[in-house]
Enzyme design. Structure first.
Site, PDB file in Angstrom:
ATOM      1  N   HIS A 313      51.988  10.668  36.835  1.00 55.44           N
ATOM      2  CA  HIS A 313      50.591  10.866  36.445  1.00 55.44           C
ATOM      3  C   HIS A 313      49.700  10.583  37.636  1.00 55.44           C
ATOM      4  O   HIS A 313      49.974   9.694  38.434  1.00 55.44           O
ATOM      5  CB  HIS A 313      50.219   9.938  35.274  1.00 55.44           C
ATOM      6  N   ASP A 371      52.488  13.599  28.039  1.00 59.67           N
ATOM      7  CA  ASP A 371      52.656  15.035  27.789  1.00 59.67           C
ATOM      8  C   ASP A 371      54.105  15.380  27.470  1.00 59.67           C
ATOM      9  O   ASP A 371      54.380  16.246  26.642  1.00 59.67           O
ATOM     10  CB  ASP A 371      52.207  15.842  29.021  1.00 59.67           C
TER      11      ASP A 371
END
Length: 436
Positions: A313, A371
């Protein structure tokens, strides 16, 4: 903002006079150097592509500590909100700054529930789209079109209008997303039911048909609610910054949120969960779990061009706190639906194991992110991959509205106007066409 006693001194080696810059301290997080007077005093701008070192605003809504892997909504850790609160409580918190008491929650839920239907004309608007259109193309149009139907809540400078628009957007987004889905698969639209909770209602509108009663599965509803909570806000990301910038012009709330939906569509932002599932499906097509070692070798080879989607991320340099929660939910859903042995999900779990144990990924902190897990959960529930980003937009709507309202209420708010470092041609004269 609290000014610090310490000042930053900017000095120049070309003999220009140095200047002192104020420093502001936040409640938590890095101090911020105030450069607002820099151009006026020096004739110079700062250069920061992507605004990676620039605070565009002051905010009381969401705080992220990427190094610690911490996410707070109004000071509350995401872990506590995801386990102790439902999505509408989280919405109330983001909009109002505090969690609701029993009476406040009942009143808020009632207000949202009373606004879940959309104008019937929206159905005809929807029918102008091709059935194979991407749901995000449809949703961008539908959200922008809300301003054509609800003229009584389009004045961004009127606090009552903003409040009504906020309730309408939170209430109607599930209806619009479900309508986009039903239109794509050729099924009749299912109207909202006021006796269902927010997440139950969304599942019902998505999966019910007129020919049989739809039974709501509590485990799946809880999973959907958690997805909404975990995606509700995430500080000044690309889509939130888009909503703020769009809203700074004084445009109506529906248009500003439509701009956020359009930005979220990008594969580097909201489309990441769609990209993660697409990657898993591609590995599955190319030999599945037996070929996973080959795939990992390609990921490690910088020249292969193969990317590992759904891992790592930009902000979190530690494990994404949302991923921990979504991982629990992922295993709950797969167990509930008996999908532990589904080839795609087995592949996902094998990939997760490698990423958590392989030194290459661990040293680079390429942990599975939210995700990765939310894509697996949504596919297991029966949501098509193309709809993942629309569901992200549904969840993020409340964060966008809270940020938009905060910006408008900020006495320092001005229309956004970034500067540039111009490196093009200097002033020149046009030659006659024969001499060019």
């Amino acid at each position: 903002m609290t000014p610090s006693d310490v000042k930053a001194t900017l000095s120049f080696s070309d003999g220009s006079p140095s200047m002192d810059l104020p420093i502001f301290k936040g409640t938590v997080g890095p101090d911020v150097i105030d450069i607002r007077k820099l151009y006026g005093q020096t004739g110079k701008f700062t250069y920061d592509p992507g605004f990676l070192s620039t605070a565009s605003c002051n905010s009381t809504i969401t705080y992220i500590d990427g190094d610690k892997g911490e996410l707070l909504y109004r000071g509350y850790p995401i872990e506590q909100l995801a386990t102790n609160c439902d999505f509408l409580e989280t919405c109330y918190l983001l909009l109002n700054g505090e969690l609701p008491n029993g009476t406040q929650k009942d009143d808020f839920v009632k207000r949202v529930t009373n606004h879940t239907m959309v104008n019937e004309q929206m159905q005809f608007f929807l029918r102008g789209f091709r059935r194979d259109a991407h749901p995000m193309a449809v949703l961008t149009g539908l959200v922008g079109a809300l301003s054509a139907f609800y003229h009584d809540s389009t004045d961004i400078n009127n606090p009552e209008h903003r409040q009504v628009a906020a309730i309408r957007l939170i209430a109607k987004m599930p209806t619009l997303v479900a309508m986009a889905y039903k239109y794509a698969v050729g099924q009749p639209f299912v109207y909202p039911k006021n006796n269902l909770s927010y997440s139950e209602n969304f599942m019902h509108m998505m999966f019910a048909t007129p020919c049989e009663e739809y039974k709501v599965n509590d485990v799946l509803v809880r999973a959907m609610d958690r997805i909404f909570i975990l995606h509700a806000d995430h500080e000044q990301n690309a889509s939130t910054s888009t909503v703020r910038l769009c809203g700074s012009s004084g445009t109506n709330p529906f248009a500003a949120i439509a701009a956020g939906v359009a930005c979220l569509w990008g594969p580097a932002h909201g489309g990441a969960n769609e990209a993660a599932l697409t990657m898993l499906e591609e590995i599955q097509r190319n030999g599945g779990i037996e070929k996973i070692g080959e795939f990992i070798s390609q990921v490690k080879d910088k020249n292969s061009g193969v990317k590992l989607m759904g891992f790592g991320h930009r902000v979190y340099k530690n494990y994404d706190p949302r991923a921990k929660l979504m991982r629990e939910t992922c295993h709950e859903v797969l167990n509930e639906l008996g999908l532990q042995n589904d080839p795609l999900f087995k592949l996902a779990m094998a990939l997760e194991k490698i990423a958590l144990e392989d030194e290459y990924f661990v040293s680079r902190k390429l942990y599975p992110n939210v995700d990765f897990y939310s894509g697996i959960v949504q596919r297991a529930i029966g949501i098509p991959v193309s709809l993942f980003t629309a569901i992200f937009a549904l969840a993020r709507t409340v964060g966008w509205i809270a940020q938009l309202n905060e910006m408008i209420g900020d006495p320092e708010y001005k229309i956004g106007r970034p500067r540039q470092l111009f490196v093009g041609a200097e002033k020149r004269d046009i030659k006659p066409i024969a001499e060019r």
